[in-house]
Design a protein around this motif. Structure first.
Motif, mmCIF file in Angstrom:
data_model
loop_
_atom_site.group_PDB
_atom_site.id
_atom_site.type_symbol
_atom_site.label_atom_id
_atom_site.label_comp_id
_atom_site.label_asym_id
_atom_site.label_seq_id
_atom_site.Cartn_x
_atom_site.Cartn_y
_atom_site.Cartn_z
ATOM 1 N N LYS A 294 -0.785 -24.430 -54.092
ATOM 2 C CA LYS A 294 -1.612 -24.758 -52.938
ATOM 3 C C LYS A 294 -2.300 -26.101 -53.023
ATOM 4 N N GLY A 295 -1.784 -27.030 -53.784
ATOM 5 C CA GLY A 295 -2.443 -28.334 -53.857
ATOM 6 C C GLY A 295 -3.690 -28.269 -54.706
ATOM 7 N N LEU A 296 -4.584 -29.221 -54.522
ATOM 8 C CA LEU A 296 -5.748 -29.307 -55.404
ATOM 9 C C LEU A 296 -6.834 -28.313 -55.014
ATOM 10 N N ALA A 297 -7.186 -27.423 -55.939
ATOM 11 C CA ALA A 297 -8.284 -26.500 -55.675
ATOM 12 C C ALA A 297 -9.426 -26.877 -56.607
ATOM 13 N N ASN A 439 -7.815 -34.035 -51.132
ATOM 14 C CA ASN A 439 -7.168 -33.118 -50.181
ATOM 15 C C ASN A 439 -7.107 -33.743 -48.787
ATOM 16 N N ARG A 440 -8.213 -34.427 -48.384
ATOM 17 C CA ARG A 440 -8.257 -35.022 -47.025
ATOM 18 C C ARG A 440 -7.247 -36.157 -46.908
ATOM 19 N N MET A 441 -7.061 -36.883 -48.018
ATOM 20 C CA MET A 441 -6.063 -37.955 -47.991
ATOM 21 C C MET A 441 -4.673 -37.383 -47.749
ATOM 22 N N VAL A 472 -2.014 -24.966 -45.693
ATOM 23 C CA VAL A 472 -2.459 -24.649 -47.057
ATOM 24 C C VAL A 472 -3.588 -25.591 -47.477
ATOM 25 N N ILE A 473 -3.408 -26.877 -47.174
ATOM 26 C CA ILE A 473 -4.430 -27.857 -47.565
ATOM 27 C C ILE A 473 -5.728 -27.599 -46.801
ATOM 28 N N LEU A 474 -5.581 -27.250 -45.508
ATOM 29 C CA LEU A 474 -6.783 -26.936 -44.716
ATOM 30 C C LEU A 474 -7.532 -25.748 -45.310
ATOM 31 N N ASP A 475 -6.747 -24.687 -45.681
ATOM 32 C CA ASP A 475 -7.368 -23.501 -46.308
ATOM 33 C C ASP A 475 -8.112 -23.894 -47.564
ATOM 34 N N ILE A 477 -9.369 -26.805 -48.376
ATOM 35 C CA ILE A 477 -10.605 -27.552 -48.081
ATOM 36 C C ILE A 477 -11.698 -26.564 -47.701
ATOM 37 N N ARG A 478 -11.313 -25.562 -46.898
ATOM 38 C CA ARG A 478 -12.312 -24.568 -46.495
ATOM 39 C C ARG A 478 -12.831 -23.790 -47.710
#
Ligand SMILES: Nc1ncnc2c1ncn2[C@@H]1O[C@H](COP(=O)(O)OP(=O)(O)OP(=O)(O)O)[C@@H](O)[C@H]1O
Length: 485
Positions: A294-297, A439-441, A472-475, A477-478
């Motif tokens: 899921k990318g960076l957590a 994540n925003r980038m 996934v990235i939006l999740d 960030i949330r």
């Protein structure tokens, strides 16, 4: 000039996860059912002991078993030596300048201490590991010289103590830009044989906080970390270099539910603190486990001393083995499935391994650190001495003032701790913001790519992949934003 060279190449390693099921104890044999079936050396099945679910499961056509797969699964008849066989190559890497971490994870009474420390007839992973290290050093036929040293600490109620000191004070964690997390003032003792480490291990264990609890008659109430450092000096044609491998062996305290233990007072408070750091560990495992998919957590290392100490082992420069220990008794079903849930997530964790190579001026760094540690020690001893002298010279009429003074001391210590806590929180927030910035980038790049796809290529499979990645990235960030509150 930093003395440790930037590594030429880093290798990605996956956390190795093993599950070890202990036998039923005598008292369990009288009252419990055995609910674990080890299918083979990689698969295990846990049976749901709740027979009332039979009908429900039947009509939903679902199986009552839960099946899990791991790198290794050990049945109750297996010895610690059987477990060790599969991790010995990781331990051997320490003599070649690589770092390794081995930790046992499981609920109270599931067999963590048995696995890590063991018994005379079934020595645990700690004992087997340092035997390997000294065997390899002894058998080495190069001209290299070796220096092995050992430290042993415990984290009890969120305070770090040196188990190799007779009456250790509170030790603090420091972040060293080169060596990562360090414990200031922790003794590191040079050792020349496996027997000497065993002696130190036994001394340390006798100082460790254990208690008889409802769940385990000798329950460890602290997390213990035995660290062995191997410095290997190599003389080459063009000068000398030093390889420095580090092995961390961790025996965690047992997690427990307050409702199950009947503990009260200090025991209940200990339990709450143990659970706090184990929860922090579980949260880190969770975040790291989903990182890949899921990318960076955001990984909340700073939530406890234990997770800060284990940071390298969980995501940094270390080959890491997690041994999840479980009891086969039916009344432990929820603990067992909970342990296996985290073990399952831990399979996804990646670390980045490289040799620690330094030149001889590494020694300068060593001396600096030793001086640093000694200074901490000297100031602690000075304070103790001043306190003792003060106590001896105080007259009875001065008792009230003395009380006032100790109250002020407590207040100033608490203020210091609060400030430290705030600094930690600040750093955690900073890391969280950094993670979200990245994540925003990625989100921005994804939006650009989606827009391009919609206008030009119009490949629906690619578009779908980009859109689901965006979600996934939006999740993430949330989730991270929630972690920040
Ligand atoms: N493989 C094994 N063979 C025989 N006995 C075992 C085995 N593993 C554990 N035991 C026994 O089970 C009991 C609990 O084990 P242990 O103390 O290692 O649990 P623990 O997970 O460290 O508990 P805590 O977290 O409370 O310290 C002990 O009596 C131990 O001797």
């Amino acid at each position: 000039m930093p003395s440790i060279r930037a590594p030429a190449s880093k290798q990605t390693a996956t956390l190795q996860v093993a599950v070890k099921c202990r036998p039923l104890t005598d008292s369990e044999r009288r009252r419990s059912r055995h609910i674990i079936q080890v299918i083979d050396d990689k698969n295990v099945v846990v049976l749901d002991p709740d027979l009332s679910k039979d009908y429900l499961e039947l009509i939903q056509n679902r199986t009552k078993e839960r099946r899990y797969s791991f790198d290794h699964v050990y049945a109750p008849g297996c010895s610690n030596a059987d477990v060790y066989k599969n991790i010995s190559s990781t331990i051997a890497g320490v003599v070649q300048g690589l770092n390794a971490t081995v930790f046992a994870y499981g609920s109270t009474g599931s067999g963590k201490t048995y696995t890590m420390v063991g018994t005379h007839s079934d020595p645990g992973l700690m004992v087997l590991s340092f035997r390997t290290i000294f065997d390899l050093v002894k058998k080495d036929d190069s001209k290299d010289t070796f220096e092995v040293s050992c430290s042993y600490l415990e984290v009890y109620n969120e305070v770090i103590y040196d188990l190799l000191e007779k009456s250790s004070g509170h030790l603090e964690l420091r972040e060293d830009p080169e060596h990562g997390i360090m414990v200031a003032g922790l003794r590191s003792i040079k050792v020349h044989s496996a027997d000497k480490i065993l002696e130190l291990l036994n001394i340390g264990n006798s100082r460790r906080k254990t208690e008889s609890t409802e769940a385990n008659s000798t329950s460890s109430r602290s997390h213990a970390v035995l660290e062995i450092t191997v410095k290997r000096k190599q003389k080459g044609q063009y000068g000398s270099q030093v390889l420095r491998g580090k092995l961390a062996l961790v025996d965690l305290a047992g997690s427990e539910r307050a409702s199950e233990t009947n503990n009260s007072g200090q025991k209940l408070r200990d339990g709450a603190n143990i659970n706090r750091s184990l929860l922090a560990l579980a949260n880190c495992i969770n975040a790291l486990g989903k990182q890949n998919k899921k990318g960076l957590a955001y990984v909340p290392y700073r939530n406890s001393k234990l997770t800060r100490i284990l940071k390298d082992g969980l995501s940094g420069n270390s080959r890491t083995v997690m041994v999840a220990t479980v009891s086969p008794a039916d009344d432990q079903y929820h603990h067992t499935t909970n342990t296996l849930k985290y073990a399952d997530r831990a399979k996804e964790i990646k670390t980045h391994v490289h040799k620690n190579i330094g030149h001889l001026d590494t020694h300068v760094e060593d001396y600096k650190r030793m001086i640093d540690n000694l200074q901490v020690e000297v100031s602690r001893l000075k304070m103790e001495l001043a306190e003792k002298e003060h106590q001896l010279s105080v007259k009875p009429t001065e008792k009230a003032a003395d009380n006032e003074l100790s109250w002020l001391n407590i207040l100033s210590q608490e203020t210091g701790e609060n400030v430290q806590e705030r600094i930690n929180l600040q750093k955690a927030l900073f890391e969280l913001e950094e993670t979200n910035k990245r994540n925003r980038m990625e989100l921005q790049h994804l939006d650009d790519a989606i827009a391009r796809q919609q206008v030009n290529d119009k490949d629906s499979a690619v578009l779908q992949a980009l859109t689901s990645r965006r979600q996934v990235i939006l999740d993430n960030i949330r989730d991270n934003d929630e972690a920040g509150y």
